[in-house]
Design a protein around this motif. Structure first.
Motif, PDB file in Angstrom:
ATOM      1  N   GLY A  94       0.845  -1.192   0.000  1.00 28.96           N
ATOM      2  CA  GLY A  94       0.000   0.000   0.000  1.00 28.96           C
ATOM      3  C   GLY A  94       0.878   1.238   0.000  1.00 28.96           C
ATOM      4  O   GLY A  94       1.851   1.320   0.746  1.00 28.96           O
ATOM      5  N   ILE A  95       0.541   2.200  -0.865  1.00 34.63           N
ATOM      6  CA  ILE A  95       1.361   3.408  -1.030  1.00 34.63           C
ATOM      7  C   ILE A  95       0.555   4.642  -0.656  1.00 34.63           C
ATOM      8  O   ILE A  95      -0.587   4.812  -1.080  1.00 34.63           O
ATOM      9  N   VAL A  96       1.183   5.497   0.137  1.00 31.85           N
ATOM     10  CA  VAL A  96       0.598   6.774   0.551  1.00 31.85           C
ATOM     11  C   VAL A  96       1.544   7.873   0.108  1.00 31.85           C
ATOM     12  O   VAL A  96       2.759   7.774   0.302  1.00 31.85           O
ATOM     13  N   LYS A  97       0.989   8.923  -0.494  1.00 32.07           N
ATOM     14  CA  LYS A  97       1.792  10.043  -0.994  1.00 32.07           C
ATOM     15  C   LYS A  97       1.308  11.345  -0.366  1.00 32.07           C
ATOM     16  O   LYS A  97       0.112  11.547  -0.191  1.00 32.07           O
ATOM     17  N   ASN A  98       2.248  12.219  -0.064  1.00 30.68           N
ATOM     18  CA  ASN A  98       1.897  13.563   0.396  1.00 30.68           C
ATOM     19  C   ASN A  98       1.645  14.402  -0.854  1.00 30.68           C
ATOM     20  O   ASN A  98       2.579  14.877  -1.495  1.00 30.68           O
ATOM     21  N   VAL A  99       0.376  14.567  -1.221  1.00 32.51           N
ATOM     22  CA  VAL A  99       0.016  15.319  -2.426  1.00 32.51           C
ATOM     23  C   VAL A  99      -0.129  16.807  -2.151  1.00 32.51           C
ATOM     24  O   VAL A  99      -0.396  17.590  -3.068  1.00 32.51           O
ATOM     25  N   GLY A 100       0.045  17.218  -0.904  1.00 35.26           N
ATOM     26  CA  GLY A 100       0.021  18.635  -0.553  1.00 35.26           C
ATOM     27  C   GLY A 100       1.353  19.298  -0.856  1.00 35.26           C
ATOM     28  O   GLY A 100       2.323  18.647  -1.251  1.00 35.26           O
ATOM     29  N   SER A 101       1.411  20.599  -0.653  1.00 32.29           N
ATOM     30  CA  SER A 101       2.645  21.333  -0.936  1.00 32.29           C
ATOM     31  C   SER A 101       3.496  21.571   0.318  1.00 32.29           C
ATOM     32  O   SER A 101       4.583  22.121   0.223  1.00 32.29           O
ATOM     33  N   GLN A 102       3.012  21.151   1.481  1.00 28.92           N
ATOM     34  CA  GLN A 102       3.752  21.313   2.731  1.00 28.92           C
ATOM     35  C   GLN A 102       4.177  19.940   3.263  1.00 28.92           C
ATOM     36  O   GLN A 102       3.482  18.952   3.065  1.00 28.92           O
ATOM     37  N   HIS A 103       5.307  19.904   3.948  1.00 32.50           N
ATOM     38  CA  HIS A 103       5.797  18.663   4.553  1.00 32.50           C
ATOM     39  C   HIS A 103       4.900  18.262   5.725  1.00 32.50           C
ATOM     40  O   HIS A 103       4.433  19.116   6.472  1.00 32.50           O
ATOM     41  N   PHE A 104       4.698  16.949   5.854  1.00 29.67           N
ATOM     42  CA  PHE A 104       4.009  16.408   7.021  1.00 29.67           C
ATOM     43  C   PHE A 104       5.067  16.095   8.064  1.00 29.67           C
ATOM     44  O   PHE A 104       6.037  15.393   7.791  1.00 29.67           O
ATOM     45  N   SER A 105       4.893  16.622   9.267  1.00 26.69           N
ATOM     46  CA  SER A 105       5.852  16.386  10.342  1.00 26.69           C
ATOM     47  C   SER A 105       5.087  16.228  11.650  1.00 26.69           C
ATOM     48  O   SER A 105       4.276  17.083  12.011  1.00 26.69           O
ATOM     49  N   SER A 106       5.387  15.122  12.355  1.00 29.04           N
ATOM     50  CA  SER A 106       4.643  14.807  13.565  1.00 29.04           C
ATOM     51  C   SER A 106       5.437  13.835  14.416  1.00 29.04           C
ATOM     52  O   SER A 106       6.536  13.421  14.051  1.00 29.04           O
ATOM     53  N   HIS A 107       4.869  13.433  15.541  1.00 32.76           N
ATOM     54  CA  HIS A 107       5.428  12.340  16.322  1.00 32.76           C
ATOM     55  C   HIS A 107       5.035  11.031  15.642  1.00 32.76           C
ATOM     56  O   HIS A 107       3.954  10.921  15.068  1.00 32.76           O
ATOM     57  N   ALA A 108       5.894  10.028  15.722  1.00 30.38           N
ATOM     58  CA  ALA A 108       5.629   8.752  15.049  1.00 30.38           C
ATOM     59  C   ALA A 108       4.356   8.088  15.555  1.00 30.38           C
ATOM     60  O   ALA A 108       3.709   7.336  14.830  1.00 30.38           O
ATOM     61  N   SER A 109       3.963   8.357  16.761  1.00 27.25           N
ATOM     62  CA  SER A 109       2.768   7.714  17.309  1.00 27.25           C
ATOM     63  C   SER A 109       1.467   8.366  16.829  1.00 27.25           C
ATOM     64  O   SER A 109       0.392   7.861  17.130  1.00 27.25           O
ATOM     65  N   GLN A 110       1.556   9.466  16.082  1.00 27.70           N
ATOM     66  CA  GLN A 110       0.353  10.180  15.681  1.00 27.70           C
ATOM     67  C   GLN A 110      -0.154   9.830  14.284  1.00 27.70           C
ATOM     68  O   GLN A 110      -1.255  10.223  13.925  1.00 27.70           O
ATOM     69  N   MET A 111       0.630   9.096  13.480  1.00 25.16           N
ATOM     70  CA  MET A 111       0.190   8.741  12.132  1.00 25.16           C
ATOM     71  C   MET A 111       0.696   7.351  11.772  1.00 25.16           C
ATOM     72  O   MET A 111       1.863   7.041  11.960  1.00 25.16           O
TER      73      MET A 111
END
Length: 186
Positions: free
Chosen positions: A79-96
């Protein structure tokens, strides 16, 4: 009596006129075919990218790892997930988490693989995979679904870099019967 005959003649005239007018409308109208517009993808054409992180489930790929015979083998499901937005996704590993589900024909699903990520740059992909023995004789094979799963309170943490701006594209499903084609294609 004259009035009665005049009335009958008038009604006969009206009926004849309406039949003739209806026939003219039916046979004199043009019927035109509506051609559907075909849209083609142009790689140089502008594509809208939201000004925020937008993790989207984009694909589920099947790959043959080992073919035992024409009916049995080992298959990798990714399964592949892509960040199609223009901003980086950044979080704690436990949140996504990116989760891969096997969905039975009855609709019941079970998680078969998952991976947590803390960062997904804009335009980049992350993936989760699972290897499974496959038998093509299964009349009703399962489907596979990839989903992005967020912590329920992720929008309340004050971090805008982990707020997904479009939750409508967080899951994608693909039929497992497509795996059978791997056995017939070589």
């Amino acid at each position: 009596m004259k009035q009665f005959i005049t009335s009958i003649a008038f009604f006969a005239f009206l009926i004849g006129f309406s039949v003739t007018a209806d026939a003219q409308l039916r046979y004199n109208t043009k019927i035109t075919k509506v051609q559907p517009k075909i849209r083609t993808w142009n790689p140089n054409q502008f594509q809208y990218r939201p000004n925020c992180p937008d993790l989207a489930a984009t694909a589920i790929n099947y790959r043959m790892i080992r073919k035992y015979n024409n009916f049995n083998g080992l298959v990798k499901i990714t399964g592949i997930v892509k960040n199609v937005g223009s901003q980086h996704f950044s979080s704690h590993a436990s949140q996504m988490t990116v989760a891969l589900y096997e969905v039975s024909p009855t609709g019941a699903s079970r998680m078969v693989a998952r991976q947590s990520f803390s960062s997904v740059p804009a335009g980049r992909t992350v993936q989760v995979s699972w290897n499974r023995r496959w038998y093509t004789g299964n009349e009703f094979p399962p489907s596979y679904k990839v989903c992005v799963i967020y912590d329920p309170d992720i929008k309340l943490d004050g971090n805008k870099a982990n707020d997904d701006c479009n939750s409508n594209n967080n899951c994608k499903q693909r039929s497992g019967s497509d795996i059978n084609r791997l056995f017939s294609n070589g």
